[in-house]
Design an enzyme around this catalytic site. Structure first.
Site, PDB file in Angstrom:
ATOM      1  N   GLU A 258      -0.444  -0.325  14.766  1.00  7.86           N
ATOM      2  CA  GLU A 258      -0.444  -1.792  14.832  1.00  7.86           C
ATOM      3  C   GLU A 258      -1.089  -2.310  16.116  1.00  7.86           C
ATOM      4  OE1 GLU A 258       3.555  -3.107  14.002  1.00  7.86           O
ATOM      5  OE2 GLU A 258       3.459  -2.398  11.925  1.00  7.86           O
TER       6      GLU A 258
ATOM      7  N   GLU B 195       2.889   2.131   6.522  1.00 14.06           N
ATOM      8  CA  GLU B 195       4.271   1.647   6.498  1.00 14.06           C
ATOM      9  C   GLU B 195       4.382   0.638   5.368  1.00 14.06           C
ATOM     10  OE1 GLU B 195       5.554  -0.073  10.189  1.00 14.06           O
ATOM     11  OE2 GLU B 195       4.844   1.622  11.404  1.00 14.06           O
TER      12      GLU B 195
END
Length: 681
Positions: A293, A413
């Site tokens: 991220e 994810e």
């Protein structure tokens, strides 16, 4: 900027033909810095071990290099081979790259020499031996990658990684130990159980920040690196694919790259240099992910963000590839900014893939659903058409950009954001419909998925699932579709006569097989009827099933379909919930509540003038758990300090509680300083 230098040098002491050509290209340039790519073609006899030398004409300096070891003495620069690219056959080329600094002007070098021979494009009968012996590093035992590797290998490998699971909140915990965020130490038995559950891959997020030494080498604490390797080796021993990364460092220090680029890049490169060395000989089933991220603070906007992320991804790629061994062809995972599936972020990553031209690369995004549904805010209580479209649009974008072009994608994810509090933030049936469709559409778009689990799903020592119904639906979705229905709740008001109730079946390509209570089949035509997609439970059957009509779930049925898991239907007796007056403080305020069999769906908050009250004042519907929390065993609804922090003092707020039965109950609260009073409306 391109420069081709060609030529020949003749001397009489050696018997090998020699000659070379160099292409020097400035690939990018910014204030005070630049990137360059250098290609060296050997025009003479084959060599094993090389040094390329040149002189910078305007005081430039190399700050970072890949695919070569670069040293300098003032303006004089030497680039030497690394292990895997020591040999250059006749008419073959090697390439390396570097980042550099400049001031004033940045002209290209005008002459180069390979092993002491000027590169001017011709070939002479003899060469002068270099003044110092070139390196004689033998080629690695594992050959370097083909350029590019055979098509299809990465796609096949990523398909073999499906399904995947995240070992979250352990080695990625921010702190000195993997138990810092409440999970126990990882055991070999845990990985064995993950394998036994049917997972083919495990993502092991790792945060390195608390385990790094000082500049300039930023050595990783040996005990921690050994621990990471131990866990990785356990997973590999279970024949799982394994993905490791740089995880929460992304928001701890990598995010400062816009204002501290040199330090961030040095630390980032140091980590990957050490990891590449440590795992150079590990199984090809070990996969590296550049950064989790990625995000940047204080940047000038999207363009700079894209440039910085491309620099990180590119540097990661070059460091790993240059380390040789199995890293020469290891699968490498590159994220979009924020691992977002927005089109602009995808386009930025596509540009990086095009520049790297390496078939052993994987794209990754994360997916936590349409935000209002994912956290239960703004009335997002249902897995409706809007929520479904958000999912299909996301997966379509990554499919079109990558998968359709032969580039595999991992959804590294997935889950729902409300799960960070507990899995009850989203109503069970709506949650199950989301995961059923998620698995289906991921399969349709050939995406490998990795369930985010920070300990809220699979018990780390019990090895039991906290929500067996949820994991059954997830597992089923790996291979097939399941039928669902418009709801998993059928309400009968205790204060009214029981009447027939109808649900809409979502067949999802299956056929309806019947209704069952436990091991007993209900009778079609007597207990229920089916007309098209409409399933109707008769009043007679509901009367029998509800029995004494106690509040709550009186009976549980399962609709069975030709494939997938059955759909649970709870038969519930309820009456309109009753709320009571209360006093408290902004940090501790609860409303006495007789739920009487009902379940809370959401809450609205408005001032007397009709404007929205509380956090997220762009919507009247507040966020479940964050602003209000039902306690069914304690017979209360709590309003949180976060809610009152966004409420105007001495301005009465009307709350409307929406229940899954369809009931709506209003209530009024007034904050006066830290004191709160609540009354039935």
């Amino acid at each position: 900027m391109l420069l081709a230098a060609v030529g020949v040098l003749v001397a009489g002491t050696a018997q090998a033909a020699a000659g070379c050509a160099v292409t020097y290209q400035v690939s990018s340039q910014w204030q005070g810095g630049f990137g360059a790519n250098v290609s060296v073609t050997n025009l003479g006899d084959a060599i094993n071990g090389w040094r390329l030398t040149w002189t910078f004409p305007a005081g430039q300096r190399v700050t970072q290099a890949w695919n070569a070891t670069v040293t300098a003495a003032g303006d004089d620069v030497t680039a030497a081979n690394v292990g895997y690219n020591a040999a250059i056959a006749t008419n073959a080329s090697v390439s390396f790259g570097f980042n550099g600094s400049w001031s004033g002007t940045n002209p290209s070098p005008t002459s180069f020499a390979l092993n002491g021979v000027a590169c001017t494009g011709g070939v002479g009968p003899t060469t002068v031996p270099p003044t110092s012996t070139p390196p004689t590093t033998p080629p690695p035992t594992t050959p370097p990658p083909t350029t590019p590797p055979p098509a299809g290998d990465a796609m096949a490998a990523v398909a073999a990684m499906q399904p995947g699971w995240n070992l979250g909140n352990s080695l990625d915990a921010v702190g000195a130990d993997e138990t810092a965020w409440g999970n126990p130490r990882i055991t070999e038995a845990l990985l064995d159980n993950v394998k036994a559950q049917g997972f083919k891959s495990v993502r092991i997020p790792v945060t390195w920040s608390a385990h790094l030494g000082s500049a300039p080498n930023y050595p990783i604490e040996a005990a921690y690196l050994n621990r990471v390797k131990e866990v990785v080796d356990w997973a590999l021993a279970d024949d799982l694919y394994v993905m490791i990364n740089i995880h929460h460092d992304s928001w701890q220090w990598i995010n400062t790259m816009p204002t501290d680029r040199t330090t961030v890049l040095a630390k980032y490169n140091a980590i990957w240099t050490q990891l590449a060395s440590t795992f150079r000989g590990s199984s090809p089933k070990l996969v590296f992910e550049s950064v989790n991220e990625p995000q940047f603070t204080g940047s000038s906007g999207d363009a700079q963000n894209a440039t910085l992320l491309a620099e990180l991804n590119t540097s990661f790629h070059r460091i790993v590839r240059a380390s040789g061994g199995n890293n020469a062809t290891r699968l490498l995972v590159l994220p979009t900014l924020h691992t977002s599936s927005e089109q602009a972020r995808i386009d930025e990553l596509v540009a990086t893939f095009n520049a790297l031209n390496d078939r052993n690369l994987i794209a990754t995004v994360h997916y936590y659903g349409y935000w209002p549904f994912s956290v239960n805010v703004a009335g997002g209580t249902h897995f409706d058409a809007t929520t479904q479209k958000d999912l299909t649009d996301s997966f379509d974008r990554v499919y079109d950009a990558f998968v359709a072009k032969g580039i595999p994608v991992i959804v590294g994810e997935y889950g729902l954001l409300g799960f960070d509090r507990h899995t009850g933030t989203i109503e069970q049936g709506e949650k199950l419909k989301f995961f059923e469709y998620f698995g289906h559409y991921a399969r349709a778009r050939k995406l490998t998925t990795m369930l985010w689990d920070n300990g809220q799903h699979l018990g780390r020592t019990s090895f039991q699932w906290s929500d067996p119904e949820l994991i059954a639906q997830i597992k089923s979705s790996w291979t097939t579709r399941s039928g669902t229905a418009s709801s998993d709740l059928v309400f009968n008001s205790k204060s009214s006569a029981i009447s027939a109730k109808t649900l809409t079946l979502n067949l999802n390509g299956t056929t309806f097989q019947g209704l069952r209570q436990g091991s007993t089949d209900l009778v079609q035509g007597t207990d229920y009827t089916v007309s098209g997609s409409q399933l109707t439970l008769t009043a007679a059957a509901l009367t029998r099933l509800t029995g004494s009509r106690a509040y709550g779930v009186n009976a549980t049925l399962h609709a069975r379909f030709s494939a997938g898991v059955p759909w649970r239907i709870n038969i519930i007796t309820y009456d309109r919930p009753v709320l009571g007056n209360a006093t408290g403080t902004t940090s501790a305020f609860t409303i006495p509540t007789q739920f009487r069999g009902d379940q809370l769906a959401t809450m609205e908050a408005k001032y007397a003038d009709g404007s929205n009250a509380g956090p997220h004042d762009w919507t009247s519907f507040k966020e479940f758990d964050v602003t209000f929390q039902p306690d069914y065993t304690g017979n209360s609804i709590a309003l949180t300090s976060d809610f009152f922090a966004a409420v105007t003092d001495n301005a009465p707020v009307t709350l409307t509680f929406h229940f899954w039965s369809g009931e709506k109950v209003t209530y009024k609260v007034t904050r006066s300083g830290s004191t709160v009073t609540g009354t039935t409306a």
